[in-house]
Design a protein around this motif. Structure first.
Motif, PDB file in Angstrom:
ATOM      1  N   HIS A 112       0.856  -1.184   0.000  1.00 55.49           N
ATOM      2  CA  HIS A 112       0.000   0.000   0.000  1.00 55.49           C
ATOM      3  C   HIS A 112       0.892   1.233   0.000  1.00 55.49           C
ATOM      4  O   HIS A 112       1.823   1.317   0.815  1.00 55.49           O
ATOM      5  CB  HIS A 112      -0.916  -0.018   1.238  1.00 55.49           C
ATOM      6  N   GLY A 113       0.626   2.150  -0.906  1.00 56.72           N
ATOM      7  CA  GLY A 113       1.393   3.386  -0.974  1.00 56.72           C
ATOM      8  C   GLY A 113       2.891   3.122  -1.115  1.00 56.72           C
ATOM      9  O   GLY A 113       3.700   3.829  -0.504  1.00 56.72           O
TER      10      GLY A 113
ATOM     11  N   LEU B 195      -6.596  -9.329   1.565  1.00 58.97           N
ATOM     12  CA  LEU B 195      -7.097  -9.230   0.190  1.00 58.97           C
ATOM     13  C   LEU B 195      -7.290  -7.768  -0.202  1.00 58.97           C
ATOM     14  O   LEU B 195      -8.103  -7.063   0.408  1.00 58.97           O
ATOM     15  CB  LEU B 195      -8.441  -9.970   0.103  1.00 58.97           C
ATOM     16  N   PRO B 196      -6.576  -7.301  -1.244  1.00 61.89           N
ATOM     17  CA  PRO B 196      -6.878  -5.966  -1.772  1.00 61.89           C
ATOM     18  C   PRO B 196      -8.217  -6.047  -2.517  1.00 61.89           C
ATOM     19  O   PRO B 196      -8.400  -6.919  -3.366  1.00 61.89           O
ATOM     20  CB  PRO B 196      -5.730  -5.704  -2.758  1.00 61.89           C
ATOM     21  N   VAL B 197      -9.171  -5.160  -2.181  1.00 67.04           N
ATOM     22  CA  VAL B 197     -10.480  -5.216  -2.856  1.00 67.04           C
ATOM     23  C   VAL B 197     -10.299  -4.671  -4.278  1.00 67.04           C
ATOM     24  O   VAL B 197      -9.777  -3.567  -4.462  1.00 67.04           O
ATOM     25  CB  VAL B 197     -11.537  -4.412  -2.075  1.00 67.04           C
TER      26      VAL B 197
ATOM     27  N   PRO C 155      -8.693   0.981  -4.656  1.00 72.29           N
ATOM     28  CA  PRO C 155      -7.338   1.129  -4.102  1.00 72.29           C
ATOM     29  C   PRO C 155      -7.392   1.572  -2.640  1.00 72.29           C
ATOM     30  O   PRO C 155      -8.194   2.434  -2.282  1.00 72.29           O
ATOM     31  CB  PRO C 155      -6.709   2.218  -4.978  1.00 72.29           C
ATOM     32  N   GLY C 156      -6.568   0.956  -1.836  1.00 71.24           N
ATOM     33  CA  GLY C 156      -6.523   1.321  -0.414  1.00 71.24           C
ATOM     34  C   GLY C 156      -7.509   0.542   0.439  1.00 71.24           C
ATOM     35  O   GLY C 156      -7.500   0.679   1.658  1.00 71.24           O
TER      36      GLY C 156
ATOM     37  N   LEU D 172      -9.480  -3.878   6.807  1.00 74.16           N
ATOM     38  CA  LEU D 172      -8.182  -3.406   7.312  1.00 74.16           C
ATOM     39  C   LEU D 172      -8.032  -1.938   6.895  1.00 74.16           C
ATOM     40  O   LEU D 172      -8.235  -1.606   5.723  1.00 74.16           O
ATOM     41  CB  LEU D 172      -7.064  -4.256   6.727  1.00 74.16           C
ATOM     42  N   GLU D 173      -7.745  -1.089   7.860  1.00 78.02           N
ATOM     43  CA  GLU D 173      -7.594   0.344   7.583  1.00 78.02           C
ATOM     44  C   GLU D 173      -6.206   0.801   8.019  1.00 78.02           C
ATOM     45  O   GLU D 173      -5.450   0.014   8.596  1.00 78.02           O
ATOM     46  CB  GLU D 173      -8.656   1.133   8.346  1.00 78.02           C
ATOM     47  N   PHE D 174      -5.927   2.074   7.773  1.00 74.51           N
ATOM     48  CA  PHE D 174      -4.643   2.635   8.198  1.00 74.51           C
ATOM     49  C   PHE D 174      -4.923   3.784   9.161  1.00 74.51           C
ATOM     50  O   PHE D 174      -5.818   4.595   8.913  1.00 74.51           O
ATOM     51  CB  PHE D 174      -3.845   3.116   6.985  1.00 74.51           C
TER      52      PHE D 174
END
Ligand code: DGJ
Length: 366
Positions: free
Chosen positions: A260-261, A315-317, A321-322, A346-348
């Motif tokens: 991510h990023g 899992l990336p949805v 993105p993100g 899952l968050e940041f």
């Protein structure tokens, strides 16, 4: 008469309820989750491949009686006979169709790596655009978990059947990229050096494909004490011979890796068999490390035992993105077939660290 017809009506209602396929209207973490045939989804320690608009969920088939093999009595490692790897498909992440057995166990040959007495765990599948093959890696082991090998299978289609290629200890004869002379010093307690010639122990594992198409296997090695990050060959069928050690002596297993990023993230667990423990998280700028640990990413009720579950995949949805779904298994060690799934967003947080909050009714619909 009136009473009789009411009774018949109630009976008919109950029968209709029992016969109706369980509608996959939503998903509740830890509840029984049924496929489109109304049967509990049987895909444990799993991973997901998104291919041409469809999600494919691969996992361990856990069915039948849970038993404690004599060889595992000292540490309490219960088992079901290995039946192979299942595959389910979905377009919305909630409604899953059983696509059958992707990789079957081999009950007719007790000496086969895939004999039901042996272990087939944590299957992950990736697609190789160059060879147009679907490649599965998994943890293959003996009943007492001492073989500690990586298994590989391959298929022309996502639903298989996958053809078994073989199982081995990765990186035989190759030193890690980041090993010092001291790391390689031969002494009885140095498992890295002990296994240099024959290949490194490989138990819990995951696969990660980077944006440039290079794939990596993360596996718990050196008796689960240290993680290895091992680049795969261009065809994804074997190690490329470049690997690094990470989380040295941290005893992390159940790895799940995502990006991510521009940064690489790992979620994992401690090593306590089927029993839950606090999760781990970590970040790195380069896949081979150095990795910086970020602590337990879980928040909310039972966060200190990962909501009574253990990581298996992030899992990336697709198309968002993100957005990520953290997938965990809630093991039932005395009835492994009744192990459940805990999927949570899952968050940041403000510092950019991954956070997984307990949520009663997460929404995953596309
Ligand atoms: C913990 C691992 O994460 C699981 O995949 C499984 O191997 C169990 N140990 C067996 O006890």
């Amino acid at each position: 008469m009136k009473r009789l017809s009411l009774f018949v009506l109630i009976l008919a209602g109950l029968a209709a309820l029992a016969l109706a396929p369980h509608a996959a209207a939503g998903f509740k973490p830890g509840a029984v989750w049924c496929d489109t045939d109304g049967r509990p989804i049987n895909a444990h320690g799993g991973g997901i491949l998104f291919h041409e608009g469809v999600y494919y969920w691969y996992g361990e088939i856990k069915e039948g009686r849970t038993y404690l093999p004599k060889v595992n009595q000292a540490w309490g490692g219960t088992r079901v006979l290995a039946a192979g790897v299942s595959v389910y498909s979905s377009r919305d992440l909630v409604t899953w169709k059983n696509e059958g057995v992707a990789l079957a166990a081999v009950p007719e040959n007790p000496d086969h790596d895939l004999s039901p007495e042996n272990v087939i765990e944590r299957p992950k599948v990736i697609y190789n655009a160059r060879t147009r093959k679907f490649v599965m890696w998994f943890h293959q082991d003996s009943p007492n978990y001492q073989a500690a090998r990586a298994g590989v299978a391959v298929s022309d289609t996502p639903t298989g059947p996958f053809a078994y290629v073989g199982a081995f200890r990765p990186n035989a004869g190759v030193a890690p990229l980041n090993a010092s002379a001291e790391d390689l010093a031969p002494n009885p307690s140095n498992l890295l050096a002990r296994d240099l010639a024959g290949g490194q122990m490989a138990r819990d594992m995951t696969l990660f494909v980077d944006e440039d198409g290079t794939a990596y296997q993360f596996y718990s090695s050196e008796a689960n004490k240290t993680m290895h990050i091992s680049q795969l060959s261009d065809d994804y069928l074997r190690p490329a011979g470049r690997y690094a050690r990470a989380f040295i002596d941290r005893s992390i297993e159940a790895p799940a890796v995502f990006k991510h990023g521009g940064k690489y993230y790992l979620i994992g667990s401690g090593c306590t068999g089927w029993d839950p423990n606090p999760a781990h998280s970590a970040v790195a700028d380069s896949i081979f490390g150095p990795w910086t640990e970020l602590g337990n990413p879980c928040r909310g009720e039972d966060a200190e035992i990962t909501f009574s579950s253990q990581s298996t995949f992030v899992l990336p949805v697709a198309g968002k993105p993100g957005q990520f779904i953290a997938m965990f298994d809630r093991w039932n060690k005395w009835d492994l077939a009744d192990s459940r799934y805990v999927w949570l967003p899952l968050e940041f947080d403000a510092e950019g660290h991954p956070v997984v909050r307990w949520t009663e009714n997460p929404e995953f619909a596309q």
